[in-house]
Design a protein around this motif. Structure first.
Motif, PDB file in Angstrom:
ATOM      1  N   GLU A 174       0.837  -1.205   0.000  1.00 45.48           N
ATOM      2  CA  GLU A 174       0.000   0.000   0.000  1.00 45.48           C
ATOM      3  C   GLU A 174       0.867   1.248   0.000  1.00 45.48           C
ATOM      4  N   ALA A 175       1.987   1.226   0.751  1.00 46.47           N
ATOM      5  CA  ALA A 175       2.887   2.375   0.795  1.00 46.47           C
ATOM      6  C   ALA A 175       3.490   2.650  -0.579  1.00 46.47           C
ATOM      7  N   LEU A 176       3.931   1.596  -1.274  1.00 45.32           N
ATOM      8  CA  LEU A 176       4.559   1.774  -2.584  1.00 45.32           C
ATOM      9  C   LEU A 176       3.545   2.221  -3.631  1.00 45.32           C
ATOM     10  N   ARG A 177       2.321   1.652  -3.572  1.00 42.79           N
ATOM     11  CA  ARG A 177       1.281   2.092  -4.519  1.00 42.79           C
ATOM     12  C   ARG A 177       0.964   3.568  -4.322  1.00 42.79           C
ATOM     13  N   HIS A 184       2.395  12.235  -1.798  1.00 37.73           N
ATOM     14  CA  HIS A 184       3.421  12.372  -0.775  1.00 37.73           C
ATOM     15  C   HIS A 184       4.819  12.393  -1.405  1.00 37.73           C
ATOM     16  N   ASP A 185       5.867  12.531  -0.553  1.00 41.36           N
ATOM     17  CA  ASP A 185       7.221  12.763  -1.063  1.00 41.36           C
ATOM     18  C   ASP A 185       8.065  11.498  -1.162  1.00 41.36           C
ATOM     19  N   PHE A 186       8.101  10.729  -0.096  1.00 35.54           N
ATOM     20  CA  PHE A 186       8.964   9.554  -0.059  1.00 35.54           C
ATOM     21  C   PHE A 186       8.255   8.404   0.652  1.00 35.54           C
ATOM     22  N   ALA A 187       8.849   7.203   0.524  1.00 39.83           N
ATOM     23  CA  ALA A 187       8.427   6.043   1.314  1.00 39.83           C
ATOM     24  C   ALA A 187       9.669   5.490   2.002  1.00 39.83           C
ATOM     25  N   LEU A 188       9.551   5.184   3.294  1.00 37.85           N
ATOM     26  CA  LEU A 188      10.658   4.628   4.069  1.00 37.85           C
ATOM     27  C   LEU A 188      10.266   3.208   4.455  1.00 37.85           C
ATOM     28  N   THR A 189      10.766   2.224   3.687  1.00 43.02           N
ATOM     29  CA  THR A 189      10.323   0.839   3.841  1.00 43.02           C
ATOM     30  C   THR A 189      11.505  -0.108   3.723  1.00 43.02           C
ATOM     31  N   ALA A 190      11.264  -1.373   4.064  1.00 38.22           N
ATOM     32  CA  ALA A 190      12.308  -2.397   3.977  1.00 38.22           C
ATOM     33  C   ALA A 190      12.747  -2.578   2.521  1.00 38.22           C
ATOM     34  N   ASN A 191      14.044  -2.641   2.307  1.00 37.37           N
ATOM     35  CA  ASN A 191      14.598  -2.620   0.956  1.00 37.37           C
ATOM     36  C   ASN A 191      14.187  -3.828   0.120  1.00 37.37           C
TER      37      ASN A 191
END
Length: 572
Positions: A174-177, A184-191
């Protein structure tokens, strides 16, 4: 009989009298654990660590680790898939006994007990393509940052960068979609999960925008009242590690990075011996190819029966030598580098504050013969270059192993032409660098796909690129260019693989003979005249055709045309 019964009673009474309370409590705990099923919560969309398969069943690296621990320790587990926020909340309320993929932090350790880690997960800052690059996580201040709700990065953002604006979501997907949709500006998630999901979901407009955030230790977590469970899982992990089972599961899901150590001196000796063997094999292959060419000239009627032998001979000439054994030896130290470099990076970051304090007291501080300020500025870049170089070695070796692996012609399946072209370019990159001043590659964004034997088509691409490089190398032109492209036809029924070089071109009288066996314009350079003949035979066997356009003094265009699969057919 009565005396025997009395003796047994005495033994039982003595046993209970002299048994320590700790022994009795330990046995009670073991019986309690044996009788119940341990409930474990997991994230339903965190591949390849833990996720639901096509049947909705739990699968992934941590799922296999959990099941292996349960088997070796002799208890039952029930894995519940849910979103991370509900899993974390359920652990705190006692709904779940254990979380199997929770990241360690000092703050979490105040109310959660952690097992030893079973893996390290790096976190990355993702951005839309075209957005400005950022160098550190501190630059997220004042930005809208999408994070997984209640994740370690959500907590980190709120604690370390309070001016950042967190946008919580239930899952990484959901964050990447959300980011890919322009919000929004960026997503901070597991690589690793993010790269996996962005590829699976076709999110081609996002990418990692900065250096990865330092790795997080993933392990099992439980409330303090379940200390015995954490002890069981830690003991189970130790057993899996000592028996090699954890490494087997790790290799299955995350790749073989922890290879046995190889001394550099021995590696140098292996490399020297390998080079000598390669030279001998190359000489033998060249002699054998010449003898085979003469035999085929005498028995042209049997050309069809000897086609497979010619293909293999040409394949070995294109590749240079048999590489499978060499690739294994190279993979060992490469895997060691890929495993240890992240540890060195973490160690460097951990020791920096101590070195800074020492340097404040003594400005003459030197390390490895270098002044400390210079080492501090240069070492991170050196480590990053080593990481990138090691990954490049691994990718090239894997391509060589795939190319050298024998595979029958009848083994065909759907093949991504873009991926095949990239693999072929990696194998002949050295030839391209030596021969070309300007190299460009254009891959169709619709990812053209064909039904083919991938090794055979890769062999054709390599042959065509090597021919183009040979033409450029023999040319006296100043600006030598090479262009490789893949395209769908307008009706999406054919796929074009095109190689264009700016060499001296081919004379009109030679063009019709290019695919004739043993015809070559490079006889004095060791040409066999088999490359284009074999390539044309492979393309024809795949119901395609090979076309040539050339103009003296201008250059040559070679196009391999193959039946394509429309995107709609793939999705069905």
């Amino acid at each position: 009989m009565k005396s025997i019964i009395k003796s047994l009673l005495v033994v039982l009474i003595c046993t209970f009298m002299f048994a320590s309370p700790n022994d009795i409590n330990a046995r009670d705990r073991e019986r309690h654990i044996d009788k119940r099923t341990i409930t474990i919560a997991a994230d339903y969309n965190y591949p390849p660590y833990e996720f639901a398969d096509k049947n909705g069943e739990p699968t992934g690296y941590t799922v296999d680790i959990t099941n292996a621990i349960a088997e070796v320790m002799g208890f039952e587990v029930k894995i519940i898939l849910t979103n991370w926020q509900e899993a974390y909340k359920g652990l705190k309320t006692g709904k779940y006994d254990v979380l199997q993929g929770i990241a360690f932090s000092e703050k979490r350790a105040e109310h959660i007990l952690f097992s030893s880690p079973h893996s390290i997960a790096n976190q990355s800052i993702f951005a839309r393509k075209g957005a400005p690059e950022i160098q550190s996580i501190s630059e997220l201040s004042g930005k809208e940052v999408i994070v997984q709700n209640s994740s370690i990065m959500h907590e980190y953002l709120k604690e370390k960068i309070p001016k950042a604006i967190p946008i919580p979501t239930a899952t990484h997907a959901e964050a990447l979609r959300l980011l890919a949709s322009g919000k929004h500006d960026f997503a901070l998630t597991a690589n690793l999960p993010s790269l996996y999901l962005s590829k699976e979901l076709g999110l081609h407009n996002i990418h990692p925008a900065g250096r990865p955030v330092s790795g997080q230790r993933l392990g099992y977590g439980a409330l303090p009242k379940n200390e015995d469970l954490i002890a069981l899982f830690s003991e189970g992990l130790a057993i899996l590690k000592n028996t090699g089972k954890q490494q087997e599961i790790y290799d299955k899901w995350l790749g073989a990075l922890n290879e046995p150590k190889v001394q550099w001196k021995k590696l140098g000796q292996y490399a020297l011996y390998t080079i000598l063997v390669l030279i001998i094999i190359l000489g033998a292959v060249t002699v054998w190819s010449a003898m085979l060419r003469k035999e085929v000239e005498k028995r042209s009627r049997q050309l069809k029966e000897q086609q497979e032998q010619l293909i293999q001979a040409d394949k070995m000439t294109s590749l240079g030598v048999l590489v499978s054994g060499v690739a294994h030896e190279i993979n060992n130290p490469t895997g060691l580098l890929l495993l240890n470099l992240p540890i060195l990076k973490d160690a460097w970051h951990d020791i920096l504050p101590i070195l800074d304090e020492i340097y404040e007291k003594d400005q003459r501080l030197t390390i490895a013969g270098l002044p400390y300020p210079r080492l501090k500025s240069e070492l991170p870049f050196l480590l990053e270059e080593m990481q990138m170089s090691s990954e490049r070695i691994r990718n090239i070796v894997n391509d060589l192993k795939d190319f050298a692996r024998a595979q029958p012609d009848e083994v065909v399946h759907e093949v991504d032409v873009n991926k095949l072209t990239n693999a072929a370019i990696r194998l002949v990159e050295k030839s391209i660098q030596k021969s070309v001043d300007h190299f460009t590659i254009h891959l169709d964004q619709f990812e053209p796909t064909i039904i083919a034997n991938p090794q055979r088509i890769e062999q054709v691409i390599i042959n065509l690129i090597i021919n183009a490089c040979d033409a450029l190398q023999s040319s006296k032109k100043v600006n030598k260019t090479l262009e490789i492209s893949t395209n769908f036809s307008l009706d999406k029924k054919e796929v074009y693989i095109t190689i264009i070089d700016s060499g001296d071109g081919i004379s009109p009288e030679d063009l019709p003979r290019l695919t004739d066996p043993f015809f070559t314009t490079k006889r004095e350079m060791g040409g066999t005249g088999l490359g284009l003949s074999v390539s044309a035979g492979i393309i024809k066997a795949h119901k395609g055709r090979l076309t040539f356009e050339s103009e003296l003094g201008i250059g040559t265009t070679v196009t391999a045309i193959l039946p394509g699969i429309e995107p709609a057919e793939i999705s069905e």
